[in-house]
Write a protein that holds these residues in place. Sequence first.
Motif, PDB file in Angstrom:
ATOM      1  N   PRO A  38       0.810  -1.218   0.000  1.00  0.00           N
ATOM      2  CA  PRO A  38       0.000   0.000   0.000  1.00  0.00           C
ATOM      3  C   PRO A  38       0.844   1.269   0.000  1.00  0.00           C
ATOM      4  O   PRO A  38       1.979   1.266   0.485  1.00  0.00           O
ATOM      5  N   SER A  39       0.275   2.330  -0.527  1.00  0.00           N
ATOM      6  CA  SER A  39       0.971   3.610  -0.554  1.00  0.00           C
ATOM      7  C   SER A  39       1.364   4.024   0.868  1.00  0.00           C
ATOM      8  O   SER A  39       0.581   3.888   1.802  1.00  0.00           O
ATOM      9  N   GLY A  40       2.584   4.481   1.011  1.00  0.00           N
ATOM     10  CA  GLY A  40       3.046   4.972   2.309  1.00  0.00           C
ATOM     11  C   GLY A  40       3.561   3.878   3.230  1.00  0.00           C
ATOM     12  O   GLY A  40       3.844   4.133   4.407  1.00  0.00           O
ATOM     13  N   CYS A  41       3.709   2.650   2.716  1.00  0.00           N
ATOM     14  CA  CYS A  41       4.123   1.548   3.605  1.00  0.00           C
ATOM     15  C   CYS A  41       5.640   1.488   3.784  1.00  0.00           C
ATOM     16  O   CYS A  41       6.142   0.669   4.544  1.00  0.00           O
ATOM     17  N   GLY A  42       6.369   2.326   3.062  1.00  0.00           N
ATOM     18  CA  GLY A  42       7.815   2.377   3.288  1.00  0.00           C
ATOM     19  C   GLY A  42       8.656   1.799   2.162  1.00  0.00           C
ATOM     20  O   GLY A  42       9.860   1.571   2.340  1.00  0.00           O
ATOM     21  N   LYS A  43       8.070   1.585   0.996  1.00  0.00           N
ATOM     22  CA  LYS A  43       8.820   0.980  -0.116  1.00  0.00           C
ATOM     23  C   LYS A  43       9.994   1.872  -0.551  1.00  0.00           C
ATOM     24  O   LYS A  43      11.132   1.410  -0.673  1.00  0.00           O
ATOM     25  N   SER A  44       9.690   3.154  -0.776  1.00  0.00           N
ATOM     26  CA  SER A  44      10.770   4.056  -1.208  1.00  0.00           C
ATOM     27  C   SER A  44      11.805   4.225  -0.098  1.00  0.00           C
ATOM     28  O   SER A  44      13.006   4.341  -0.374  1.00  0.00           O
ATOM     29  N   THR A  45      11.329   4.221   1.144  1.00  0.00           N
ATOM     30  CA  THR A  45      12.262   4.325   2.276  1.00  0.00           C
ATOM     31  C   THR A  45      13.245   3.152   2.262  1.00  0.00           C
ATOM     32  O   THR A  45      14.446   3.328   2.473  1.00  0.00           O
ATOM     33  N   LEU A  46      12.715   1.964   1.988  1.00  0.00           N
ATOM     34  CA  LEU A  46      13.571   0.769   1.894  1.00  0.00           C
ATOM     35  C   LEU A  46      14.654   0.981   0.829  1.00  0.00           C
ATOM     36  O   LEU A  46      15.841   0.701   1.054  1.00  0.00           O
TER      37      LEU A  46
ATOM     38  N   PRO B 160      15.246   6.700  -8.671  1.00  0.00           N
ATOM     39  CA  PRO B 160      14.252   7.119  -7.679  1.00  0.00           C
ATOM     40  C   PRO B 160      12.850   7.237  -8.298  1.00  0.00           C
ATOM     41  O   PRO B 160      12.703   7.209  -9.519  1.00  0.00           O
ATOM     42  N   GLN B 161      11.843   7.393  -7.422  1.00  0.00           N
ATOM     43  CA  GLN B 161      10.449   7.400  -7.868  1.00  0.00           C
ATOM     44  C   GLN B 161      10.186   8.520  -8.876  1.00  0.00           C
ATOM     45  O   GLN B 161       9.430   8.340  -9.818  1.00  0.00           O
ATOM     46  N   ARG B 162      10.784   9.668  -8.679  1.00  0.00           N
ATOM     47  CA  ARG B 162      10.667  10.735  -9.689  1.00  0.00           C
ATOM     48  C   ARG B 162      11.905  10.652 -10.572  1.00  0.00           C
ATOM     49  O   ARG B 162      12.996  10.364 -10.094  1.00  0.00           O
TER      50      ARG B 162
ATOM     51  N   ALA C 206       0.953  -2.801   5.543  1.00  0.00           N
ATOM     52  CA  ALA C 206       0.747  -1.366   5.733  1.00  0.00           C
ATOM     53  C   ALA C 206       1.802  -0.859   6.709  1.00  0.00           C
ATOM     54  O   ALA C 206       2.419  -1.644   7.436  1.00  0.00           O
ATOM     55  N   ARG C 207       2.036   0.437   6.728  1.00  0.00           N
ATOM     56  CA  ARG C 207       3.023   1.032   7.626  1.00  0.00           C
ATOM     57  C   ARG C 207       2.722   0.680   9.075  1.00  0.00           C
ATOM     58  O   ARG C 207       1.563   0.786   9.471  1.00  0.00           O
ATOM     59  N   PRO C 208       3.729   0.354   9.863  1.00  0.00           N
ATOM     60  CA  PRO C 208       5.133   0.225   9.475  1.00  0.00           C
ATOM     61  C   PRO C 208       5.357  -1.000   8.587  1.00  0.00           C
ATOM     62  O   PRO C 208       4.885  -2.094   8.897  1.00  0.00           O
TER      63      PRO C 208
END
Length: 279
Positions: A56-64, A100-102, A228-230
């Motif tokens: 889900p959006s905001g679950c930390g994928k990009s953070t990983l 990166p995502q962008r 989902a986050r975290p």
Amino acid sequence: MNMPMTYPSTMEPAMTPADEPILDLRKLSKTFGEVQALDGVDLTVQPGEFVTVVGPSGCGKSTLFNIVSGLEEPDNGSVLRFEGQSVHAKHLLGRVSFMPQRDLLLAWRNVIDNAILPLEIEGANKAEARAEAQRMLPEFGLAGFADKYPHELSGGMRQRVALMRTFMFKRDLLLLDEPFGALDALTRTMMQRWLLEVWQKHKRTVLFITHDVDEAIFLGDKVLVMTARPGAIKLARTVDLPRPRSADLVTSPEFISLKRELLDAIEEESMKTFGPASH
Ligand SMILES: Nc1ncnc2c1ncn2[C@@H]1O[C@H](COP(=O)(O)OP(=O)(O)OP(=O)(O)O)[C@@H](O)[C@H]1O
Ligand SMILES: [Mg+2]
């Protein structure tokens, strides 16, 4: 100032010792102030594997990905196994190729000079890097566009420039964060097939984030669903479908039953973020 370790651009991707995963994360967590983005991520990637990540959006994928690329430090357990060695997360900077995502193309640089940016930063010979980028243009569907600037390109072309830049930075592990996110379904399907060809030819290891379950199955050797986050890894499924992957695979019973299972897992997690629709 300590500079991150870099390799000469001409160097082939480093070899990971036999039987060792290229990346091995244990109980990885990350907190931003009040927000716990990741909590106990366990993740193993074998050399040459194509691993897709959905959640889900905001679950930390990009953070990983930011952690694995050395841009962010995890809370604890900041020592990771990478290419068979224990490495401090921050020392991963420059050791993986990251899109990166962008797409982050620079408006004032043309296609070639955007593509060679990471090589230039690490001190590669600019003329040689430009010549190599020129040679790669056709493979990335950009022949004839060397001198164009980002505003003169389509969305798909911009993403291919960003991908070409990521491939030119020759590291064994590629992190691609929703590289086709902005594309229409048809262009996306073509880009997926094209990426598989490029991946097979260049023999790299890929970690790939997507919101699209079909894309995750079609591309992956393994699909990971995050909670989902975290964020943590909720489910890992091996994709036992033959390669090269053909377009009609998506209607096969194996594909559909795996898709059903993954969608159920994602929906369960998304409900925690958004709640059920109220009508
Ligand atoms: N640099 C940061 N500072 C503060 N909070 C952050 C930072 N980066 C991410 N976060 C928070 O961490 C959580 C996870 O964000 P992240 O971007 O990793 O999610 P994501 O799974 O990639 O989402 P999406 O699918 O929407 O791209 C979010 O709550 C976000 O607000
Ligand atoms: Mg993201």
